[in-house]
Each structure stands twice: as structure tokens, then as C-alpha cells.
Design a protein around this motif. Structure first.
Motif, PDB file in Angstrom:
ATOM      1  N   TYR A 114       3.503   4.660   7.078  1.00 22.45           N
ATOM      2  CA  TYR A 114       4.355   4.064   5.748  1.00 22.45           C
ATOM      3  C   TYR A 114       5.449   4.655   5.520  1.00 22.45           C
ATOM      4  O   TYR A 114       5.837   5.898   6.044  1.00 22.45           O
ATOM      5  CB  TYR A 114       3.566   4.004   4.678  1.00 22.45           C
ATOM      6  N   LEU A 130       0.299   5.652  -3.903  1.00 22.62           N
ATOM      7  CA  LEU A 130      -0.068   4.807  -2.971  1.00 22.62           C
ATOM      8  C   LEU A 130      -1.426   4.739  -2.786  1.00 22.62           C
ATOM      9  O   LEU A 130      -2.198   6.034  -3.216  1.00 22.62           O
ATOM     10  CB  LEU A 130       0.650   4.879  -1.730  1.00 22.62           C
ATOM     11  N   THR A 131      -2.186   3.775  -2.213  1.00 20.68           N
ATOM     12  CA  THR A 131      -3.377   3.760  -2.080  1.00 20.68           C
ATOM     13  C   THR A 131      -3.755   3.138  -0.627  1.00 20.68           C
ATOM     14  O   THR A 131      -3.054   2.517  -0.268  1.00 20.68           O
ATOM     15  CB  THR A 131      -4.382   3.071  -3.309  1.00 20.68           C
ATOM     16  N   ILE A 132      -5.150   3.548  -0.183  1.00 17.98           N
ATOM     17  CA  ILE A 132      -5.184   2.926   0.933  1.00 17.98           C
ATOM     18  C   ILE A 132      -6.765   3.050   1.244  1.00 17.98           C
ATOM     19  O   ILE A 132      -7.265   4.159   0.779  1.00 17.98           O
ATOM     20  CB  ILE A 132      -4.710   3.747   2.341  1.00 17.98           C
ATOM     21  N   ALA A 174      -1.445   0.889   3.442  1.00 15.14           N
ATOM     22  CA  ALA A 174      -1.158   1.595   2.327  1.00 15.14           C
ATOM     23  C   ALA A 174      -0.392   0.547   1.504  1.00 15.14           C
ATOM     24  O   ALA A 174       0.387  -0.175   1.668  1.00 15.14           O
ATOM     25  CB  ALA A 174      -0.217   2.784   2.718  1.00 15.14           C
TER      26      ALA A 174
END
Length: 632
Positions: free
Chosen positions: A403, A454-456, A463
């Protein structure tokens, strides 16, 4: 022409004085070296010329010369000389700290004392230190500590035909400037003829020169200097025979240029460490001298996990596992992720294990809830980054695709404390990178250049943005919420930071009313309260004198230099009652990381000092080593 330097041993000095037979330096007579007879005549001639017996020769140099006439290269106005080449020598002889230029023919039939030669002493300097100051002095001199001052010279007491120096600590300056101290000194210098000009010694001192008769009625020239630093006054008196003062003027200036007041006795030198009355049961992983240490609050720094780090090559981000039995950390020099296990039985010297390479040191490691895996961020090059998970056996997997990451602007360098503050709290955004492993099976981490979250999923996937406005975010102890800062626009168009709680389940957010403007946040151990820091800028200290620019650039890397002083506080807000109270206040640059003890006994936080003390030390001319000890 050959030029030879000889430092006379006691034996050779005795021979020059006619006490024994001459032993010449290596090489036969006739190869350009002066003969024994010539040296004896030279000493006798010089004794007559300076009207004192030569009993000690400090050193001498000589060079073989061919002079054009009987002036031997040192003509005097109004005198007539016989032309014709005259083979001979130029001698530079130092006796009791005074050098003489003597010319001689090869056979010793003629000698000339050349009195108009500009001679400069070239001596090595040693350093004398006390708790209050440090000062260089010529290495051949002795140091005699007397009641009220220190004498530096070739003998234990001042002698009229020798150079010397006296240094005195005068105590508190009582607000007087160096010029005012000079004015008070002038009437007390008996039979002194002062030169009208004064000289500045950096920002801390002023010098004047004067000539006065010595005890044997010969004239002696003095340089009197008063220095004021950290509210303390010092007096330095340097002197030499009047006709030889010019030889020592450069050395005296160098000594004054390197005079360094100590910060040890100053009120700004720091405060003593006081241990808390109750020590938390939890262990502490921290950096000391750039290395990772583990221990308890009462035995800091504790036991070293790593060795060999330097200020320019420190380790980063030590993080305990949830069960407290292991510590993960990063070596940013190689981009390595390391772990030390069995902390309770740890013995210094046990090597940590490397689990991964290519780690981005801006993000701390994040442990899984059971302590079996560690999440980390890799990459950062080419403007892209990746999230990874590695287990304690070293099995590594990437989560989703890379990302966008950067590039990101560098931290400001105008204030020496800014870089340290950026490393601890971030000047804008979540740097150092926020990275948390939440119970919902997702990683939450700061986005490009530390802005937003951000999150994943830890099972893999892309992401995605969680919040574009939240920064300096910290996961709650139960893993249900993130607390951080958002910038709220006011009715007047201004921006005010505010604490915001964001629930991970539905991404709902609530902004908390606070008693002051927040800067950094941290959770209490039970999740029922938040700590937050505040800082209000006060005065700014600036160094911008052009005369200091070269030294300033060498030390700070930038010029001019400015240091802001902030009123820094730590506050605690109870999320149940809304009570907001101050628990700590100090002046400095800011608070960085905030971590509550798991047993609820207290809160641990980092405080970045202001660089104002360092800048004040620079302005007061302290030594480089002393100056670096005052760095934030």
C-alpha cells in the motif's frame, strides 16, 4: 637548508653551561651541526645580552644559513655592515618560557641577538578541570592550587622574567557584567598603564591589557580577563615580560577561547533522580545508551539484552509480549526484528533471535493476544509498504498487497529537541507508526506519513482506511476502541486538537471535552481513564551570532539555532465521571509515550527536555563534551 629541532636533555643543558663535554646529536661534526665550542660561546653571549645567567635551556632549534653581510640577517637601522657571504646559523632558544632569535657565524666569531623578530610560542596545551570550570594551559607548565586561585607557570610561584597565568573563581557575579568587573579591577592595578581597547571572549568575557613594573622593576605586560557564565564570575590574569609578551599573545588567546564553565554547579544542571515509594510489579523494557534493557523500576537500567549500540545506531521499540515472558524489538540499522524469550530467567549475554528482515523501524512490533505471533510493517522504499506476521519459529507471511507509504517530509532541525520529540510523539501524525493487533482479528496502523489509520485483516486482504483524521492513536486495553487526536475546526476558522474515541465495531466516534488542549494520549490500565499531555509554548532562545556560526554548524548541524521552551503537563480524565485533573507539570519540549502500569500503581511516560539549557551552555562557551551532556 637543513632545519633541526632539538629538545635539550639535562645532560646537554649541563654541557651547554660548561659542566662537561659536549655530546652532539647523531651525525658527525661538519655535517651542518653546530660545534661544542660554538654552543658554549652562544650561551655566554646570550647571558650577557639578557643580563642574566642562563642556567636552564627549555629547548632550541637551529638552521644552517648563508647570510649576505655582517648583519647576519638582522640589520638595525643606522648601522653599517660589511658585505659578503657569511656562513652561519639561526638559533631559536627558549629560556624560562621566553624565546630568543640568535644569529651566529660558523666559527663563532660574531653573534647577533635579533630583537625585532616576531616570534610565536608553539606549545602543546593540557587541560585543568575543576567542578566549576576547565581551562587549557601550556603542557610544560606546572599547576599550583593556592588558597583562592590557581597558578600556572614554569615554577611554583610567579617569576618576573617568566610567563604565567593565575585563574580565580570569584563566586556569584551579583548581576555584574565582565566590563563592570574590569572597571572595578582597574584602580587596584598599581602603576599600571592600561591599553584603551578591550577584547570580547565569545559572549561571556572581556579582556584588557596593561603594562606594570614587576617586583624586580622590569616591565611586565598583563592580560586581565573577567568571564561571567551561569551567574558565576571568573578572573584570568596572564602575563609575560613586556618585550616577550607578543610571543605568548596567541597562546593566551587560545587559552581564553577554550575556557569552559562547567554546568555541574549551575541551577540548570538537572535534578536528582528519586525512586518511587512503591514499585510496579511489571517489568520495563526500554532503551539505555541505544541498547535494549529489561528490568524493574527500582533497578534501572536493568539487564542488557543488546550491546554495541551508539547514539547514531540505537535499537528501537522494545515491546513486551502480553504474558510478559518475551520482548520484541527492532534493529533499524539492518531492518531486523528480534525477540528475547524467557525474560524471567534471562541472563545478560544471551543472544536474541532474529525473526525477520526488511522491517520498517517507524512501526513498533505488535504481539498477538496469545504471544505466539508478531505483526510488523516492511518496506517503505519506493513509496510502498507491506504488513507481515511472523511466528516465533520464523515462519513469515505477508498480509495482502503493498500500500502507498510516502515519501514523507523530514522532521524540522532548527530546534535540537525537535528530532527527539518527533521520535517520541510525532510532529504531525502517528510517527512513530501506530501498530496494534486488536481482538477483532485486524491490524490497525498509521497510514502514509503517519496520517490517518489503516486496517487490514490478519487472515489477509487489502489495507483499507479506518479513519483519515485520527492520529496519535492508541488501542484500549480491552481492544475495543482507539483513542487519539483529531483537529476540530472552530467557528473562527482556527483548528483545535481534541481527544476522540472511535469504536472498532461500528466506527462510531465521540469527542471528549478536556480541560486543556491535548497533544499525546495513553490509556489507564483498566480502560476507564485516559492520560493526555498538553504543552503551551513560552519563551524562545535563539543563537544567531555570525561569530558563532562555524562552531554552531559543527555541533547543531544548522545555524541559526532556536529552542522553544514549553509549559508541559500530564492530565488524567476519568471516562466515567468526566473529572479532568492535572497530575504532573514541568517545563520542557513535550511528553512522548504514555503507558500505565498493568497493576494500576502508576503511569510511565517519556519527557523530552527543551534544548534551552544546551543553547545556554553553548552561549556560555562550555566544552563540547560538557555541551553534549546538556543535549535534550
Amino acid at each position: 637548508m637543513p632545519f633541526r629541532i632539538r629538545t635539550l636533555s639535562l645532560a646537554v643543558i649541563a654541557l651547554l653551561l660548561g659542566v662537561g663535554g659536549l655530546i652532539l646529536p647523531a651525525g658527525a661534526q661538519g655535517d651542518g651541526q653546530p660545534t661544542e665550542d660554538l654552543l658554549r660561546k652562544l650561551v655566554a653571549f646570550l647571558s650577557d645580552e639578557i643580563d642574566q645567567p642562563v642556567r636552564v635551556v627549555d629547548s632550541f632549534t637551529y638552521s644552517a644559513e648563508t647570510f649576505p653581510d655582517s648583519a647576519l640577517g638582522c640589520p638595525v637601522d643606522g648601522e653599517t655592515y660589511t658585505p659578503g657571504e657569511q656562513p652561519g646559523y639561526t638559533f631559536l632558544i627558549t629560556i624560562q618560557g621566553v624565546s630568543y632569535d640568535v644569529r651566529a657565524t660558523l666559527d663563532g666569531s660574531a653573534f647577533v641577538l635579533c630583537r625585532n623578530t616576531a616570534i610565536e610560542q608553539n606549545v602543546g596545551l593540557s587541560t585543568f578541570r575543576t567542578r566549576e570550570y576547565s581551562i587549557p594551559y601550556p603542557s610544560p607548565w606546572t599547576v599550583t592550587e593556592r588558597e583562592g586561585d590557581v597558578y600556572f607557570g614554569l615554577a611554583a610561584t610567579p617569576i618576573c622574567n617568566q610567563p604565567g597565568m593565575i585563574v580565580a573563581e570569584l563566586g556569584p557575579s551579583q548581576g555584574k557584567t565582565p566590563d563592570q568587573l574590569l572597571e572595578e579591577y582597574t584602580p587596584n592595578a598599581r602603576n599600571a598603564q592600561f591599553d584603551p581597547d578591550r577584547t570580547s571572549i565569545r559572549r561571556i568575557g572581556r579582556s584588557a591589557t596593561y603594562t606594570a613594573p614587576c617586583a624586580d622593576a622590569t616591565l611586565r605586560k598583563h592580560r586581565i580577563t573577567f568571564l561571567v557564565a551561569y551567574g558565576q564570575a571568573y578572573r584570568v590574569l596572564q602575563f609575560a615580560p613586556a618585550d616577550a609578551y607578543g610571543q605568548w599573545a596567541g597562546v593566551f588567546q587560545s587559552i581564553l577561547d577554550e575556557f569552559g564553565p562547567s554546568t555541574l554547579g549551575s541551577s540548570e544542571g538537572g535534578q536528582a533522580m528519586v525512586l518511587p515509594p512503591v514499585a510496579p510489579l511489571a517489568g520495563i523494557a526500554h532503551l539505555f545508551g541505544g541498547n535494549v534493557y529489561i528490568g524493574a523500576l527500582t533497578d534501572l537500567p536493568g539487564a542488557p539484552v543488546t550491546t554495541g549500540a551508539t547514539a547514531d545506531r540505537p535499537y528501537r521499540s522494545p515491546v513486551f509480549s502480553p504474558r510478559g515472558d518475551a520482548v520484541a524489538f527492532i534493529d533499524p540499522n539492518e531492518g531486523g526484528l528480534y525477540v528475547t524469550q524467557n525474560v524471567a530467567q534471562y541472563r545478560p549475554g544471551a543472544p536474541p533471535r532474529r525473526l525477520a528482515l526488511g522491517v520498517d523501524p517507524a512501526y513498533p512490533p505488535a504481539w498477538s493476544a496469545d504471544g505466539s505471533q508478531i505483526a510488523y510493517v516492511a518496506g517503505g522504499e519506493g513509496g510502498m509498504a507491506e504488513a507481515h506476521i511472523v511466528d516465533l519459529a520464523g515462519a513469515d507471511r505477508r498480509l495482502g498487497e503493498a500500500y502507498p507509504y510516502g515519501p514523507c517530509p523530514d522532521a524540522p532541525v532548527g530546534d535540537p529537541a525537535d528530532g527527539l520529540y518527533a521520535a517520541e510523539a510525532g510532529l504531525s501524525g502517528n510517527y512513530p507508526g501506530a501498530l496494534d493487533w486488536a481482538p477483532d482479528g485486524r491490524l490497525y496502523f498509521s497510514g502514509p506519513c503517519g496520517m490517518g489509520i489503516l486496517t487490514i485483516p490478519v487472515e489477509g486482504g487489502a489495507a483499507e482506511p479506518f479513519s483519515t483524521s485520527l492520529y496519535r492513536a492508541r488501542l484500549s486495553p480491552d481492544g475495543s476502541s482507539l483513542a487519539g487526536i483529531i483537529d476540530v475546526a472552530g467557528a473562527d476558522g482556527g483548528i483545535t486538537p481534541a481527544i476522540t474515541l472511535v469504536r472498532l465495531a461500528d466506527r462510531s466516534a465521540v469527542t471528549l471535552p478536556t480541560g486543556a488542549t491535548p497533544d499525546v494520549v495513553g490509556w489507564n490500565a483498566d480502560g476507564k481513564a485516559l492520560y493526555y499531555s498538553t504543552m503551551v509554548q513560552g519563551e524562545t532562545v535563539t543563537l544567531d551570532e555570525s561569530a558563532d556560526a562555524e562552531r554552531g554548524l559543527a555541533i547543531f548541524g544548522v545555524w541559526p539555532v532556536r529552542a522553544a521552551v514549553f509549559d508541559v503537563a500530564l492530565r488524567r480524565i476519568d471516562l466515567t465521571t468526566g473529572i479532568d485533573a492535572e497530575v504532573f507539570r514541568v517545563t520542557g519540549r513535550g511528553i512522548g509515550r504514555i503507558t500505565a502500569s498493568p497493576d494500576g500503581s502508576g503511569v510511565l511516560f517519556t519527557l523530552v527536555q527543551s534544548a534551552n539549557v544546551m543553547l545556554e551552555a553553548f552561549a556560555n562557551g562550555v566544552s563540547t563534551g560538557e555541551l553534549l551532556r546538556q543535549a535534550p
